[in-house]
Design an enzyme around this catalytic site. Structure first.
Site, PDB file in Angstrom:
ATOM      1  N   GLU A   1      24.793  -3.714  81.388  1.00  0.00           N
ATOM      2  CA  GLU A   1      26.006  -4.720  81.649  1.00  0.00           C
ATOM      3  C   GLU A   1      25.796  -5.653  80.472  1.00  0.00           C
ATOM      4  O   GLU A   1      24.791  -6.479  80.691  1.00  0.00           O
ATOM      5  CB  GLU A   1      26.089  -5.394  83.010  1.00  0.00           C
ATOM      6  CG  GLU A   1      26.388  -4.385  84.010  1.00  0.00           C
ATOM      7  CD  GLU A   1      27.754  -3.935  84.082  1.00  0.00           C
ATOM      8  OE1 GLU A   1      28.661  -4.648  83.544  1.00  0.00           O
ATOM      9  OE2 GLU A   1      27.906  -3.012  84.856  1.00  0.00           O
TER      10      GLU A   1
ATOM     11  N   LYS B   1      12.913  -8.021  87.505  1.00  0.00           N
ATOM     12  CA  LYS B   1      12.101  -8.589  86.559  1.00  0.00           C
ATOM     13  C   LYS B   1      13.609  -9.767  86.101  1.00  0.00           C
ATOM     14  O   LYS B   1      14.368  -9.287  85.588  1.00  0.00           O
ATOM     15  CB  LYS B   1      12.081  -7.869  85.412  1.00  0.00           C
ATOM     16  CG  LYS B   1      10.622  -8.487  84.564  1.00  0.00           C
ATOM     17  CD  LYS B   1      11.082  -9.954  83.821  1.00  0.00           C
ATOM     18  CE  LYS B   1      11.896  -9.994  82.578  1.00  0.00           C
ATOM     19  NZ  LYS B   1      12.186 -11.272  82.148  1.00  0.00           N
TER      20      LYS B   1
ATOM     21  N   CYS C   1      29.443 -13.664  81.074  1.00  0.00           N
ATOM     22  CA  CYS C   1      29.572 -12.578  80.115  1.00  0.00           C
ATOM     23  C   CYS C   1      31.130 -12.166  79.952  1.00  0.00           C
ATOM     24  O   CYS C   1      31.742 -11.679  78.770  1.00  0.00           O
ATOM     25  CB  CYS C   1      28.926 -11.381  80.828  1.00  0.00           C
ATOM     26  SG  CYS C   1      29.380 -11.097  82.487  1.00  0.00           S
TER      27      CYS C   1
ATOM     28  N   GLU D   1      29.668 -13.306  70.402  1.00  0.00           N
ATOM     29  CA  GLU D   1      29.691 -14.058  71.821  1.00  0.00           C
ATOM     30  C   GLU D   1      28.951 -15.355  71.579  1.00  0.00           C
ATOM     31  O   GLU D   1      27.696 -15.362  71.390  1.00  0.00           O
ATOM     32  CB  GLU D   1      29.013 -13.346  72.793  1.00  0.00           C
ATOM     33  CG  GLU D   1      28.679 -13.797  74.144  1.00  0.00           C
ATOM     34  CD  GLU D   1      27.873 -12.776  75.111  1.00  0.00           C
ATOM     35  OE1 GLU D   1      26.811 -12.339  74.833  1.00  0.00           O
ATOM     36  OE2 GLU D   1      28.695 -12.596  76.161  1.00  0.00           O
TER      37      GLU D   1
END
Ligand code: NAD
Length: 492
Positions: free
Chosen positions: A252, A176, A286, A385
């Site tokens: 992750e 997905k 990331c 973030e």
């Protein structure tokens, strides 16, 4: 227009009949549409994956699976230019970076072909146990049907990091992709369809939103393994869904990684790695080293050089010659990063450079490379973030202070240290709470090396043999030998 899904080895219409617009982030134009898959589509895909797993697939040898993986690698390599251009149109990244991603994706399939072959040799390895009457051997079995959910920052590469080890292990999967960037995943399905001859149902692709397609995949009772890459909040939701039926789960997630530069660093090289660590892929990485900690004495000169270099970066459409910074991926991401820039200004941080839309670009989700100094450790731009081209800087005056500042975050994905002192590099590397630590560099990523984070940055490791282990169950088979040692069990 991609109105179909790839399920059970064939292209098929989505149950929903709804479409999602694909927008080129550099022009804001609708360039295509993808199917908005839903729960019924996910269910069909999982049934196909389960059927394939229970069929001959789970019993195939690693060597057999390696053949398919190598075909995928070759087809990706053969279509490199086309795939890279699609990635630029979908994600916005500069073409040379997209080409790099596609080569890495091909390399990932090739690498896991090798590991699949290696798995055959490891099957049944005898392990020493403390009693002579027993012989124990270890086997590695595929977990089963895997739900693979990925983000939009490295679309094909993130797919490769999951699909390749899943297939290598003997699992079957439902991929997905992010609803924001599904075009190269659709091409991957096309490659599987046209050039690989993979048994049907081993690889299935359902495009769609997180709510309509991701959530039913995460909760599906016949999915045994969930491998997720994305944000911390969604990761938490996926883990919660996995808990309902005790699925194996690997995550992750995000990061707020530090780069620490000591007084003895080579300043010009430090500037290069700092720039690479935050402006590569528009900072939508990331592991981006988005918090710069610089030792007092070199701070004025280093910041002057950083400002000069950041202002030289050519911003524009990813296919334009010499462009180093493309648009952010979407209006939503542009708005999110813009909100953080405003929050930084409101919190009293000093704007060293950037902070807005480049004046020469009035369309597209473009933002300037932005650097804030004197950033308060309590401010949102320091703690959260941002996932955009925004660097936050603080100075420090001792190694202890730098280490404490670096670790003062809920994340623990990556960290970088720049210094001429080897002993210090090693000492600080061991003291940092991060799954990946780079010394005198930032961001080099190798398919062979473990990738993943501590704390809220995730659970488990991708890539390397750790990535393969994500998709394997370990089975011990122990035999009692005292009566009559028999057959294959006693052979070493
Ligand atoms: P996201 O969490 O919004 O979405 C990730 C994926 O999850 C998408 O495919 C989305 O459709 C799906 N999803 C959303 N809601 C869902 C739900 N309820 N159930 C199941 N699936 C759902 O993340 P994003 O904005 O696409 O990506 C950016 C994030 O990814 C950043 O936080 C970044 O740090 C992280 N990331 C981490 C790594 C890593 O290796 N650690 C790599 C790349 C990106």
């Amino acid at each position: 227009m991609h109105s179909e899904l790839f399920i059970d080895g064939a292209w098929t219409a989505s149950d929903s009949e709804e479409l999602i617009e694909v927008i080129d982030p550099a022009t804001e134009e609708v360039v295509s549409h993808i199917a908005a898959g839903n729960e019924a589509d996910i269910n069909r895909a999982v049934i196909a994956a389960k059927g394939a797993f229970e069929g001959p697939w789970r019993k195939t040898s690693g060597a057999d699976r390696a053949v398919y993986l190598r075909r995928i690698a070759k087809a990706i390599e053969d279509n490199k230019e086309k795939l890279a251009r699609l990635e630029v149109m979908d994600n916005g990244k500069p073409l040379p970076e997209a080409l790099w991603d596609i080569e890495d994706a091909a390399g990932c399939f090739e690498y896991y072909a090798g590991l699949a072959e290696g798995l055959d040799a490891k099957q049944g390895e005898r392990i020493a146990v403390s009693h002579d009457d027993f012989v124990s051997r270890v086997f590695y079995e595929p977990i089963g049907v895997c739900g693979l959910i990925i983000p939009w920052n490295y679309p094909l590469l993130m797919a490769a990091w999951k699909v390749a080890p899943a297939i290598a292990a003997g699992c079957t999967c439902v991929l997905k992709p992010s609803e924001v960037t599904s075009l190269t995943a659709l091409e991957l399905a096309d490659i599987v369809d046209q050039s690989v001859d993979l048994p049907r149902g081993v690889f299935n692709l359902v495009t769609g939103t997180g709510a309509a397609a991701g959530a039913p995949l995460a909760t599906h009772p016949d999915v045994s393994k969930l491998a997720f890459t994305g944000s911390v909040p969604t990761g938490g939701t996926v883990m919660g869904a996995a808990a309902q039926s005790i699925k194996n789960v690997s995550l992750e997630l995000g990061g707020k990684s530090p780069i620490i530069v000591f007084n003895d660093a080579d300043i010009e090289r430090a500037v290069e790695w700092i720039m690479f660590g935050i402006f590569w892929n528009q900072g939508e990485v990331c592991s981006a080293t988005s918090r710069l900690l610089v030792e007092d004495a070199i701070a004025p000169h280093l910041l002057k050089r950083l400002k000069e270099e950041a202002e030289k970066i050519k911003i524009g459409h990813g296919t334009d010659e010499g462009v180093l910074l493309g648009p952010l991926v979407s209006q939503q991401q542009y708005d999110k990063v813009s909100r953080y820039i405003k929050a930084g200004k409101d919190a009293g941080a000093t704007l060293l450079t950037g902070g807005g839309r480049p004046p020469h670009l009035d369309r597209g989700y473009f933002l300037q490379p932005t650097i804030f100094t004197d950033v308060d450790t309590d401010s949102s731009i320091w703690r959260e973030e941002i996932f955009g081209p925004v660097l936050c800087v603080r100075t420090f005056s001792s190694e202890e202070e730098a280490t404490a500042l670096a670790n003062d975050t809920p994340f623990g994905l990556a960290a970088a240290i720049v210094s001429a002192d080897e002993t210090r590099l090693e000492r600080v590397a061991r003291a940092l709470d991060a799954g990946i630590v780079w010394l005198n560099c930032s961001q080099p990523t190798f398919t062979e090396a473990p990738w993943g984070g501590m704390k809220k940055s995730g659970i488990g490791r991708e890539l390397g043999e750790w990535g393969l282990n994500n998709y394997l169950e370990v089975k011990q088979v122990t035999a009692y030998m005292s009566e009559k040692p028999w057959g294959w069990y006693t052979d070493t």
